[in-house]
Write a protein that holds these residues in place. Structure first.
Motif, PDB file in Angstrom:
ATOM      1  N   PHE A  37      31.945  47.490  78.669  1.00 41.18           N
ATOM      2  CA  PHE A  37      32.802  48.560  77.776  1.00 41.18           C
ATOM      3  C   PHE A  37      31.987  48.681  76.604  1.00 41.18           C
ATOM      4  CE2 PHE A  37      37.693  48.050  79.201  1.00 41.18           C
ATOM      5  CZ  PHE A  37      37.159  48.101  80.636  1.00 41.18           C
ATOM      6  N   THR A  38      32.192  50.199  76.202  1.00 42.29           N
ATOM      7  CA  THR A  38      31.476  50.363  75.097  1.00 42.29           C
ATOM      8  C   THR A  38      32.541  50.047  73.878  1.00 42.29           C
ATOM      9  OG1 THR A  38      32.941  52.538  74.614  1.00 42.29           O
ATOM     10  CG2 THR A  38      30.733  52.536  75.836  1.00 42.29           C
ATOM     11  N   VAL A  39      31.880  49.833  72.644  1.00 40.90           N
ATOM     12  CA  VAL A  39      32.507  49.539  71.348  1.00 40.90           C
ATOM     13  C   VAL A  39      33.974  50.190  71.331  1.00 40.90           C
ATOM     14  CG1 VAL A  39      32.754  49.590  68.640  1.00 40.90           C
ATOM     15  CG2 VAL A  39      30.562  48.816  70.072  1.00 40.90           C
ATOM     16  N   ARG A  40      33.877  51.612  71.502  1.00 41.73           N
ATOM     17  CA  ARG A  40      35.068  52.420  71.492  1.00 41.73           C
ATOM     18  C   ARG A  40      36.153  51.988  72.717  1.00 41.73           C
ATOM     19  NH1 ARG A  40      34.986  57.630  69.997  1.00 41.73           N
ATOM     20  NH2 ARG A  40      32.735  58.010  70.629  1.00 41.73           N
ATOM     21  N   PRO A  65      37.824  55.141  63.252  1.00 42.15           N
ATOM     22  CA  PRO A  65      37.013  55.443  62.098  1.00 42.15           C
ATOM     23  C   PRO A  65      36.603  54.777  60.938  1.00 42.15           C
ATOM     24  CG  PRO A  65      37.760  57.606  62.599  1.00 42.15           C
ATOM     25  CD  PRO A  65      38.696  56.339  63.417  1.00 42.15           C
ATOM     26  N   SER A  66      37.930  54.231  60.356  1.00 40.01           N
ATOM     27  CA  SER A  66      37.888  53.336  59.311  1.00 40.01           C
ATOM     28  C   SER A  66      37.412  51.927  59.718  1.00 40.01           C
ATOM     29  CB  SER A  66      39.418  53.271  58.473  1.00 40.01           C
ATOM     30  OG  SER A  66      40.084  52.781  59.559  1.00 40.01           O
ATOM     31  N   ALA A  84      33.416  47.684  59.704  1.00 33.62           N
ATOM     32  CA  ALA A  84      32.731  46.761  60.621  1.00 33.62           C
ATOM     33  C   ALA A  84      30.991  47.198  60.628  1.00 33.62           C
ATOM     34  CB  ALA A  84      33.057  46.548  61.990  1.00 33.62           C
ATOM     35  N   ARG A  85      30.932  48.210  59.845  1.00 36.38           N
ATOM     36  CA  ARG A  85      29.510  48.841  59.751  1.00 36.38           C
ATOM     37  C   ARG A  85      29.010  49.088  61.239  1.00 36.38           C
ATOM     38  NH1 ARG A  85      29.041  44.542  56.390  1.00 36.38           N
ATOM     39  NH2 ARG A  85      27.369  43.659  57.284  1.00 36.38           N
TER      40      ARG A  85
END
Length: 144
Positions: free
Chosen positions: A93-96, A118-119, A124-125
């Motif tokens: 999976f992607t980060v998203r 987004p936040s 987590a940069r």
């Protein structure tokens, strides 16, 4: 916000005849970095499970941000973060996609997760890695 982030008072847990946690008391202040250290079998995982409300103590009292655990554990978990020894991310999976899955664990719907994503990525940069597969991330990025 509570003046104490995590508070354990006289917490005990046994499994059969084995005492795993024996009258443990400690407090963690908001913003304080806290870790549990000890040899295998010392009760670290049991303590973490009790703080998260996944295991009930046999005795004592636990609060997280003033919320009683395990009675209101789901609410309490919304205010804390845990970094496990091993990650449980899906490497394909992607980060998203992983954030969406984990948001569901905390009772959030897709719209809610997308609103805070987004936040979270900024914190987590990882903004530039949102569409990267977890298998492509460094170990430090996975932890974040």
């Amino acid at each position: 916000m509570s003046m104490v982030a995590i508070d354990l008072s006289g917490v005990s847990k046994t499994y059969g005849d084995k005492v795993v946690v024996d009258g443990l008391s400690f407090s963690v202040a908001p913003g304080e970095c806290f870790g549990l250290l000890g040899p295998n079998g010392a009760g670290k995982s049991t303590i973490a499970r009790m703080v998260l409300g996944m295991t009930s103590p046999d005795a004592g009292k636990i609060t997280v941000l003033g919320v009683p655990v395990p009675a209101r554990a789901r609410l309490a978990r919304r205010g804390i973060g845990v970094v496990p020894q091993f990650d449980n991310l899906d490497p394909e999976f992607t980060v998203r996609e992983n954030l969406l899955v984990y948001g569901r664990y905390f009772g959030m719907n897709t719209r809610e997760v997308k609103a805070v994503m987004p936040s979270l990525l900024e914190f987590a940069r990882l903004e530039s890695k949102v569409d990267a597969r977890v298998s492509e991330l460094s170990g430090g990025m996975k932890r974040r």
